[in-house]
Write a protein that holds these residues in place. Structure first.
Motif, PDB file in Angstrom:
ATOM      1  N   LYS A  89      43.018  90.646  59.811  1.00 45.47           N
ATOM      2  CA  LYS A  89      44.035  91.191  60.733  1.00 45.47           C
ATOM      3  C   LYS A  89      45.048  90.111  61.083  1.00 45.47           C
ATOM      4  O   LYS A  89      44.724  88.913  61.060  1.00 45.47           O
ATOM      5  N   ALA A  90      46.235  90.552  61.482  1.00 41.54           N
ATOM      6  CA  ALA A  90      47.249  89.608  61.952  1.00 41.54           C
ATOM      7  C   ALA A  90      46.684  88.856  63.149  1.00 41.54           C
ATOM      8  O   ALA A  90      46.059  89.455  64.022  1.00 41.54           O
ATOM      9  N   GLY A  91      46.878  87.547  63.175  1.00 40.91           N
ATOM     10  CA  GLY A  91      46.403  86.744  64.299  1.00 40.91           C
ATOM     11  C   GLY A  91      44.972  86.264  64.161  1.00 40.91           C
ATOM     12  O   GLY A  91      44.507  85.454  64.953  1.00 40.91           O
ATOM     13  N   GLU A  92      44.248  86.745  63.126  1.00 39.24           N
ATOM     14  CA  GLU A  92      42.845  86.341  62.950  1.00 39.24           C
ATOM     15  C   GLU A  92      42.778  84.916  62.379  1.00 39.24           C
ATOM     16  O   GLU A  92      43.630  84.532  61.570  1.00 39.24           O
ATOM     17  N   GLU A  93      41.776  84.170  62.828  1.00 35.29           N
ATOM     18  CA  GLU A  93      41.574  82.832  62.261  1.00 35.29           C
ATOM     19  C   GLU A  93      40.882  82.963  60.905  1.00 35.29           C
ATOM     20  O   GLU A  93      39.996  83.806  60.744  1.00 35.29           O
ATOM     21  N   LEU A  94      41.272  82.143  59.948  1.00 34.82           N
ATOM     22  CA  LEU A  94      40.585  82.161  58.646  1.00 34.82           C
ATOM     23  C   LEU A  94      39.291  81.376  58.776  1.00 34.82           C
ATOM     24  O   LEU A  94      39.276  80.283  59.350  1.00 34.82           O
ATOM     25  N   SER A 126      49.516  93.173  74.115  1.00 36.27           N
ATOM     26  CA  SER A 126      49.829  91.752  74.299  1.00 36.27           C
ATOM     27  C   SER A 126      50.342  91.136  73.004  1.00 36.27           C
ATOM     28  O   SER A 126      50.104  91.648  71.913  1.00 36.27           O
ATOM     29  N   THR A 127      51.055  90.011  73.166  1.00 36.46           N
ATOM     30  CA  THR A 127      51.574  89.308  71.986  1.00 36.46           C
ATOM     31  C   THR A 127      50.864  87.974  71.864  1.00 36.46           C
ATOM     32  O   THR A 127      50.653  87.274  72.856  1.00 36.46           O
ATOM     33  N   LEU A 128      50.505  87.657  70.647  1.00 38.21           N
ATOM     34  CA  LEU A 128      49.847  86.383  70.394  1.00 38.21           C
ATOM     35  C   LEU A 128      50.906  85.438  69.810  1.00 38.21           C
ATOM     36  O   LEU A 128      51.643  85.824  68.909  1.00 38.21           O
ATOM     37  N   TRP A 129      50.970  84.239  70.371  1.00 38.08           N
ATOM     38  CA  TRP A 129      51.990  83.278  69.933  1.00 38.08           C
ATOM     39  C   TRP A 129      51.332  82.087  69.272  1.00 38.08           C
ATOM     40  O   TRP A 129      50.374  81.520  69.811  1.00 38.08           O
ATOM     41  N   LEU A 130      51.866  81.703  68.124  1.00 38.23           N
ATOM     42  CA  LEU A 130      51.342  80.529  67.425  1.00 38.23           C
ATOM     43  C   LEU A 130      52.446  79.495  67.294  1.00 38.23           C
ATOM     44  O   LEU A 130      53.596  79.844  67.009  1.00 38.23           O
ATOM     45  N   ARG A 131      52.096  78.244  67.528  1.00 38.52           N
ATOM     46  CA  ARG A 131      53.088  77.201  67.286  1.00 38.52           C
ATOM     47  C   ARG A 131      52.399  75.940  66.775  1.00 38.52           C
ATOM     48  O   ARG A 131      51.627  75.300  67.493  1.00 38.52           O
ATOM     49  N   PRO A 132      52.654  75.571  65.497  1.00 38.05           N
ATOM     50  CA  PRO A 132      52.026  74.366  64.954  1.00 38.05           C
ATOM     51  C   PRO A 132      52.479  73.130  65.704  1.00 38.05           C
ATOM     52  O   PRO A 132      53.607  73.077  66.193  1.00 38.05           O
ATOM     53  N   ARG A 133      51.618  72.146  65.817  1.00 41.09           N
ATOM     54  CA  ARG A 133      52.039  70.842  66.328  1.00 41.09           C
ATOM     55  C   ARG A 133      52.846  70.145  65.240  1.00 41.09           C
ATOM     56  O   ARG A 133      52.739  70.499  64.058  1.00 41.09           O
ATOM     57  N   GLY A 134      53.577  69.112  65.648  1.00 41.78           N
ATOM     58  CA  GLY A 134      54.377  68.356  64.674  1.00 41.78           C
ATOM     59  C   GLY A 134      53.523  67.856  63.523  1.00 41.78           C
ATOM     60  O   GLY A 134      53.890  67.950  62.348  1.00 41.78           O
ATOM     61  N   GLN A 135      52.312  67.367  63.863  1.00 44.33           N
ATOM     62  CA  GLN A 135      51.483  66.793  62.784  1.00 44.33           C
ATOM     63  C   GLN A 135      50.890  67.865  61.869  1.00 44.33           C
ATOM     64  O   GLN A 135      50.567  67.581  60.719  1.00 44.33           O
ATOM     65  N   ASP A 136      50.774  69.106  62.387  1.00 46.29           N
ATOM     66  CA  ASP A 136      50.307  70.201  61.514  1.00 46.29           C
ATOM     67  C   ASP A 136      51.364  70.486  60.448  1.00 46.29           C
ATOM     68  O   ASP A 136      51.051  70.693  59.272  1.00 46.29           O
ATOM     69  N   VAL A 137      52.618  70.515  60.900  1.00 43.73           N
ATOM     70  CA  VAL A 137      53.701  70.781  59.955  1.00 43.73           C
ATOM     71  C   VAL A 137      53.768  69.640  58.939  1.00 43.73           C
ATOM     72  O   VAL A 137      53.875  69.856  57.723  1.00 43.73           O
ATOM     73  N   ALA A 138      53.660  68.407  59.457  1.00 45.91           N
ATOM     74  CA  ALA A 138      53.789  67.245  58.573  1.00 45.91           C
ATOM     75  C   ALA A 138      52.685  67.220  57.515  1.00 45.91           C
ATOM     76  O   ALA A 138      52.950  66.937  56.346  1.00 45.91           O
ATOM     77  N   VAL A 139      51.451  67.552  57.916  1.00 44.76           N
ATOM     78  CA  VAL A 139      50.367  67.461  56.928  1.00 44.76           C
ATOM     79  C   VAL A 139      50.511  68.558  55.870  1.00 44.76           C
ATOM     80  O   VAL A 139      50.246  68.334  54.684  1.00 44.76           O
ATOM     81  N   VAL A 140      50.962  69.737  56.304  1.00 43.57           N
ATOM     82  CA  VAL A 140      51.137  70.809  55.313  1.00 43.57           C
ATOM     83  C   VAL A 140      52.257  70.416  54.352  1.00 43.57           C
ATOM     84  O   VAL A 140      52.125  70.549  53.129  1.00 43.57           O
ATOM     85  N   THR A 182      55.788  81.417  66.902  1.00 40.92           N
ATOM     86  CA  THR A 182      55.801  82.603  66.036  1.00 40.92           C
ATOM     87  C   THR A 182      55.029  83.720  66.735  1.00 40.92           C
ATOM     88  O   THR A 182      53.840  83.555  67.024  1.00 40.92           O
ATOM     89  N   PRO A 183      55.683  84.837  67.032  1.00 39.16           N
ATOM     90  CA  PRO A 183      54.944  85.940  67.670  1.00 39.16           C
ATOM     91  C   PRO A 183      54.146  86.720  66.630  1.00 39.16           C
ATOM     92  O   PRO A 183      54.621  86.950  65.525  1.00 39.16           O
ATOM     93  N   VAL A 184      52.917  87.063  66.958  1.00 41.15           N
ATOM     94  CA  VAL A 184      52.105  87.902  66.067  1.00 41.15           C
ATOM     95  C   VAL A 184      51.871  89.203  66.803  1.00 41.15           C
ATOM     96  O   VAL A 184      51.012  89.278  67.681  1.00 41.15           O
ATOM     97  N   ARG A 185      52.665  90.187  66.499  1.00 35.96           N
ATOM     98  CA  ARG A 185      52.561  91.458  67.223  1.00 35.96           C
ATOM     99  C   ARG A 185      51.536  92.340  66.528  1.00 35.96           C
ATOM    100  O   ARG A 185      51.226  92.160  65.364  1.00 35.96           O
TER     101      ARG A 185
END
Ligand SMILES: C[S@@+](CC[C@H](N)C(=O)[O-])C[C@H]1O[C@@H](n2cnc3c(N)ncnc32)[C@H](O)[C@@H]1O
Length: 536
Positions: A363-368, A54-68, A29-32
């Motif tokens: 902000k977009a891309g910021e960690e909670l 620059s573009t920040l890219w996020l991609r959950p691991r398989g187990q991140d998706v599964a736990v959510v 997922t690009p976070v522009r």
């Protein structure tokens, strides 16, 4: 038929809830439009230097998706569509690259099954700008794991009984497919790296914390007492006892000097690092028990509960999120209104919920992040600014135009961005008014203790430079840093920034945003409809 989450449910066939562990793939997922943040819990120093193109890219691991997915299905978690649980991002910098997803090598490395350090662990990220007050994660209070052991006469014993009860609940859930917390507990086993806290610390490790303070007090280098001079007074008794007689009476006399040492010696000596209960002793080796104790200690909320999925939020002294927990006793009109605003389904609207919300614009891309500790009242409050001035936005009641423009905003007038920017300024103005004195700020920078990487320290110092800090910080005391190490396995660069009073002021700002949302959702009747109603 059974009741779960306050709702009568059909009995689910066991096989239907057992996880298949099929990896679920989500694309990058690009976070522009993100700007490199200063937070040390977020990007690497290299990432922080990237240009704003620059573009920040996020991609959950398989187990991140599964736990959510499992938390949504089994724990009734509500997740804002503006969030992703993913490992630390990839940043593409070259102009020609910014629209391309990361190269395959990055992908392979990032999607590795198991993180090996805190830095590699997945976090919650904002994928778009999030205004203060917005609900981000909500979970029924019924999905919270609570420890409620029988009362113990010894407070230390009581403490470990609480920890152990949470360990037992997790061990049970991880081992039993089809239970509500199975996905969450399995994820913890799979994807969380326990930190170096109580079970893995030695008296020598704690002594370092005490030595640092002694070194700072004598103007020397942190840790210099370890190899040279005598140990600081608090630890002298323990060191002597360990070298000579290990009799119970001697040990108790030294342990009573510091709560941190008492905790350490109770676990390692009195309990010998073994479970208290036969139940866990039959199921876990000593090493496994240490792993679970470390995990529970570092993921607990308050003293005795685990908040699934909210426990993925890392610590920041300047957090961007806050959570509230309603219980059966506290649930009232406002909680129900919060449930409504958080999008809780109608059949659960009257259930108590834990809500995580943005306490400032994110902000977009910021960690909670959350702050794991509250500042002691007055710690950061500059002399003479007590109580703090009311923020400008709260000083005067909003004029009628204000309400009208809020309603117009909700119908897409395009002014909401401007309004969001305006409120952000108010928050910064307000924080500025609390924490601004160049002279004391310099002292705050100087008191950042020598812990963590040099890069971390520089970043946080930079971030905190504008904050006023009138006194000595708890984290730089022996007791303060030892208790951080014991529970969380790390010592933050400074104390919590917001005291309870500051939070009240913040809450007022956040509440104002909620009122805006309410006004947008339930617009006041127009003049013409009021006039029509008056005539009829
Ligand atoms: C509530 S958990 C947060 C989620 C955890 N990082 C995970 O991946 O499951 C708290 C633990 O995360 C780590 N942690 C959180 N914030 C941190 C920070 N600012 N610096 C270093 N470690 C941190 C510590 O190991 C801490 O004990």
């Amino acid at each position: 038929m059974r009741r779960r989450w306050g709702v009568v449910e059909e009995e689910t066939p066991r096989s239907a809830t057992v996880r298949t562990h099929e990896p679920v793939e989500l694309p990058w997922t690009p976070v522009r439009g993100w700007t490199p943040p200063l937070s040390s819990t977020f990007a690497t120093p290299q990432q922080q230097k990237q240009p704003s193109t620059s573009t920040l890219w996020l991609r959950p691991r398989g187990q991140d998706v599964a736990v959510v997915q499992s938390a949504i299905r089994d724990l009734k978690l509500l997740v804002s569509p503006l969030l992703l649980l993913a490992p630390p991002p990839y940043v593409s910098t070259q102009a020609r690259e910014t629209s391309l997803p990361p190269p395959a090598a990055v992908e392979q490395q990032q999607q590795r099954r198991r993180p090996t350090s805190y830095e590699e662990c997945s976090r919650w990220y904002a994928t778009q700008p999030i205004p203060a007050g917005m609900f981000l994660l909500s979970i029924p209070t019924e999905a919270v794991l609570f420890a409620n052991p029988p009362p113990a006469s010894d407070p230390l014993l009581g403490y470990f009984m609480q920890v152990e009860e949470l360990v037992a609940q997790l061990v049970d859930a991880a081992a039993t497919g089809g239970t509500a917390h199975h996905g969450y507990a399995s994820y913890l086993c799979d994807s969380v790296v326990p930190c170096r806290n109580l079970p893995f610390l030695t008296p020598a490790d704690l002594q370092k914390e005490f030595s640092r303070e002694a070194a700072a007090a004598s103007g020397g280098e942190a840790g210099s007492h370890l190899s040279s001079g005598p140990p600081p007074p608090l630890l002298r008794g323990l060191a002597e006892n360990r070298g000579q007689d290990e009799s119970d009476s001697n040990r108790e006399a030294s342990a009573s000097d510091s709560p941190a040492i008492s905790l350490l010696s109770f676990f390692h000596d009195d309990m010998s690092g073994e479970p208290l209960s036969d139940y866990l002793r039959a199921r876990l080796s000593k090493a496994e028990y240490a792993w679970w104790v470390s995990l529970v200690l570092s993921h607990r909320a308050g003293s005795s509960s685990l908040l699934p999925m909210l426990d993925k939020l890392n610590h920041s002294p300047i957090p961007n999120c806050y959570y509230t927990m309603a219980t059966e006793e506290t649930v009232c009109g406002l909680d129900v209104m919060d449930n409504l605003l958080a999008g809780v389904p109608e059949e659960l609207l009257y259930q108590p919920y834990v809500h995580l919300f943005a306490m400032r614009d994110i902000k977009a891309g910021e960690e909670l992040t959350l702050c794991y500790a509250s500042a002691a009242e007055g710690v950061y409050r500059p002399a003479g600014v007590h109580p703090p001035p009311r923020p400008a936005s709260l000083r005067t009641p909003p004029p009628p135009e204000f309400l009208r423009s809020t309603v117009e905003n909700s119908s897409g007038s395009g002014e909401d961005t401007q309004r969001a920017a305006q409120s952000t300024e108010n928050v910064s103005d307000f924080m500025e008014s609390l924490f601004s004195s160049a002279a004391v700020a310099a002292a705050a920078t100087a008191t950042v203790p020598a812990i963590g990487s040099a890069a971390d320290r520089t970043d946080v110092s930079r971030e905190l430079r504008h904050l006023q800090h009138p006194g000595r910080q708890e984290v730089s005391t022996a007791e303060g840093s030892a208790s951080w190490r014991l529970q969380w396995g790390f010592v933050p660069p400074c104390d919590a920034v917001y005291s309870a009073k500051d939070l009240v002021e913040m809450a007022a700002l956040v509440a104002e945003r909620r009122v805006d949302t309410r006004a947008a959702l339930f617009p006041p009747p127009s003049h013409s409809s009021l006039a029509a109603a008056a005539h009829s």
